[in-house]
Design a protein around this motif. Structure first.
Motif, PDB file in Angstrom:
ATOM      1  N   GLY A  76       0.849  -1.181  -0.221  1.00  0.00           N
ATOM      2  CA  GLY A  76      -0.027   0.152  -0.032  1.00  0.00           C
ATOM      3  C   GLY A  76       0.723   1.140  -0.164  1.00  0.00           C
ATOM      4  O   GLY A  76       0.327   2.317   0.234  1.00  0.00           O
ATOM      5  N   ARG A  77       2.087   1.056  -0.250  1.00  0.00           N
ATOM      6  CA  ARG A  77       2.884   2.334  -0.332  1.00  0.00           C
ATOM      7  C   ARG A  77       3.747   2.705  -1.571  1.00  0.00           C
ATOM      8  O   ARG A  77       4.828   3.031  -1.510  1.00  0.00           O
ATOM      9  CB  ARG A  77       3.830   2.353   0.962  1.00  0.00           C
ATOM     10  CG  ARG A  77       3.144   2.167   2.331  1.00  0.00           C
ATOM     11  CD  ARG A  77       4.077   2.099   3.290  1.00  0.00           C
ATOM     12  NE  ARG A  77       3.498   1.854   4.533  1.00  0.00           N
ATOM     13  CZ  ARG A  77       2.759   2.767   5.282  1.00  0.00           C
ATOM     14  NH1 ARG A  77       2.768   4.234   4.787  1.00  0.00           N
ATOM     15  NH2 ARG A  77       2.083   2.517   6.417  1.00  0.00           N
ATOM     16  N   GLY A  78       3.296   2.157  -2.567  1.00  0.00           N
ATOM     17  CA  GLY A  78       3.951   2.217  -3.875  1.00  0.00           C
ATOM     18  C   GLY A  78       5.323   1.395  -4.071  1.00  0.00           C
ATOM     19  O   GLY A  78       6.129   1.820  -4.634  1.00  0.00           O
ATOM     20  N   GLY A  79       5.238   0.272  -3.233  1.00  0.00           N
ATOM     21  CA  GLY A  79       6.646  -0.230  -3.299  1.00  0.00           C
ATOM     22  C   GLY A  79       7.684   0.103  -2.374  1.00  0.00           C
ATOM     23  O   GLY A  79       8.709  -0.422  -2.301  1.00  0.00           O
ATOM     24  N   LYS A  80       7.490   1.288  -1.655  1.00  0.00           N
ATOM     25  CA  LYS A  80       8.372   1.871  -0.707  1.00  0.00           C
ATOM     26  C   LYS A  80       8.327   1.005   0.574  1.00  0.00           C
ATOM     27  O   LYS A  80       7.536   0.637   0.863  1.00  0.00           O
ATOM     28  CB  LYS A  80       8.138   3.315  -0.638  1.00  0.00           C
ATOM     29  CG  LYS A  80       8.129   4.192  -1.904  1.00  0.00           C
ATOM     30  CD  LYS A  80       9.262   4.336  -2.377  1.00  0.00           C
ATOM     31  CE  LYS A  80       8.980   5.370  -3.366  1.00  0.00           C
ATOM     32  NZ  LYS A  80      10.267   5.539  -4.383  1.00  0.00           N
ATOM     33  N   THR A  81       9.714   0.688   1.232  1.00  0.00           N
ATOM     34  CA  THR A  81       9.708   0.085   2.398  1.00  0.00           C
ATOM     35  C   THR A  81       9.804   1.157   3.593  1.00  0.00           C
ATOM     36  O   THR A  81      10.366   2.123   3.597  1.00  0.00           O
ATOM     37  CB  THR A  81      10.964  -0.591   2.291  1.00  0.00           C
ATOM     38  OG1 THR A  81      10.933  -1.594   1.138  1.00  0.00           O
ATOM     39  CG2 THR A  81      11.181  -1.532   3.576  1.00  0.00           C
ATOM     40  N   VAL A  82       8.946   0.841   4.630  1.00  0.00           N
ATOM     41  CA  VAL A  82       8.875   1.590   5.826  1.00  0.00           C
ATOM     42  C   VAL A  82       9.009   1.029   7.080  1.00  0.00           C
ATOM     43  O   VAL A  82       8.697  -0.264   6.804  1.00  0.00           O
ATOM     44  CB  VAL A  82       7.686   2.691   5.714  1.00  0.00           C
ATOM     45  CG1 VAL A  82       7.794   3.749   4.528  1.00  0.00           C
ATOM     46  CG2 VAL A  82       6.425   2.000   5.876  1.00  0.00           C
ATOM     47  N   THR A  83       9.545   1.488   7.944  1.00  0.00           N
ATOM     48  CA  THR A  83       9.762   0.753   9.377  1.00  0.00           C
ATOM     49  C   THR A  83       8.391   1.430  10.270  1.00  0.00           C
ATOM     50  O   THR A  83       8.412   2.669  10.369  1.00  0.00           O
ATOM     51  CB  THR A  83      10.978   1.008  10.105  1.00  0.00           C
ATOM     52  OG1 THR A  83      11.893   0.467   9.201  1.00  0.00           O
ATOM     53  CG2 THR A  83      11.029   0.335  11.322  1.00  0.00           C
ATOM     54  N   VAL A  84       7.459   0.582  10.716  1.00  0.00           N
ATOM     55  CA  VAL A  84       6.508   0.859  11.494  1.00  0.00           C
ATOM     56  C   VAL A  84       6.659   0.819  13.013  1.00  0.00           C
ATOM     57  O   VAL A  84       6.945  -0.490  13.452  1.00  0.00           O
ATOM     58  CB  VAL A  84       5.306   0.349  11.147  1.00  0.00           C
ATOM     59  CG1 VAL A  84       4.131   0.958  11.631  1.00  0.00           C
ATOM     60  CG2 VAL A  84       4.882   0.908   9.746  1.00  0.00           C
ATOM     61  N   VAL A  85       6.618   1.737  13.696  1.00  0.00           N
ATOM     62  CA  VAL A  85       6.600   1.130  15.452  1.00  0.00           C
ATOM     63  C   VAL A  85       5.136   1.519  15.861  1.00  0.00           C
ATOM     64  O   VAL A  85       4.520   2.511  15.757  1.00  0.00           O
ATOM     65  CB  VAL A  85       7.450   2.213  16.033  1.00  0.00           C
ATOM     66  CG1 VAL A  85       7.555   1.876  17.492  1.00  0.00           C
ATOM     67  CG2 VAL A  85       8.966   2.246  15.613  1.00  0.00           C
ATOM     68  N   ASP A  86       4.631   0.315  16.545  1.00  0.00           N
ATOM     69  CA  ASP A  86       3.169   0.461  16.986  1.00  0.00           C
ATOM     70  C   ASP A  86       3.075   0.197  18.352  1.00  0.00           C
ATOM     71  O   ASP A  86       4.011   0.318  19.037  1.00  0.00           O
ATOM     72  CB  ASP A  86       2.115  -0.821  16.399  1.00  0.00           C
ATOM     73  CG  ASP A  86       1.942  -0.705  15.063  1.00  0.00           C
ATOM     74  OD1 ASP A  86       1.749   0.343  14.600  1.00  0.00           O
ATOM     75  OD2 ASP A  86       2.132  -1.724  14.227  1.00  0.00           O
TER      76      ASP A  86
END
Length: 109
Positions: free
Chosen positions: A45-55
């Motif tokens: 859902g981010r156009g192939g961009k990788t992100v790190t998520v802190v929940d």
């Protein structure tokens, strides 16, 4: 901004006390030792961009924003802190976990 009255639209009783909805419950920020933060990588859902998520941050939006700002500056990348998540651009899972543990967030995975 008008306060929301619950249950009664109008009363002719002069002694009647309206009950108001609580606006926003005040959430105290838990100390770092009690926070159970979860770090994960996300790409969908981010156009192939990788992100790190802190929940799972429990606290005020200002405190979450400060933590996000510290993590972004230590990793040298951009990101955001909204909707209960801190988003760091790029795959920095290991580095974020190390930084959080150095900051006192001992229950981080």
């Amino acid at each position: 901004m008008a306060k929301n009255k619950t249950g009664v639209v109008y009363s002719t009783n002069p002694d009647f006390q309206y009950q108001y909805e609580d606006e926003d419950p005040i959430i105290d920020t838990l100390p770092p030792q009690q926070q159970k933060l979860r770090v994960r990588m996300e790409r969908s859902g981010r156009g192939g961009k990788t992100v790190t998520v802190v929940d799972n941050f429990v606290g005020t939006p200002d405190d979450m924003s400060l933590l996000g700002k510290a993590l972004k500056s230590k990793c040298g990348v951009g990101g955001s802190a909204k909707d209960g998540q801190i988003i760091i651009q790029g795959d920095f899972r290991d580095r974020v976990i190390t930084l959080l543990k150095e900051m006192g967030y001992t229950q981080t995975k």
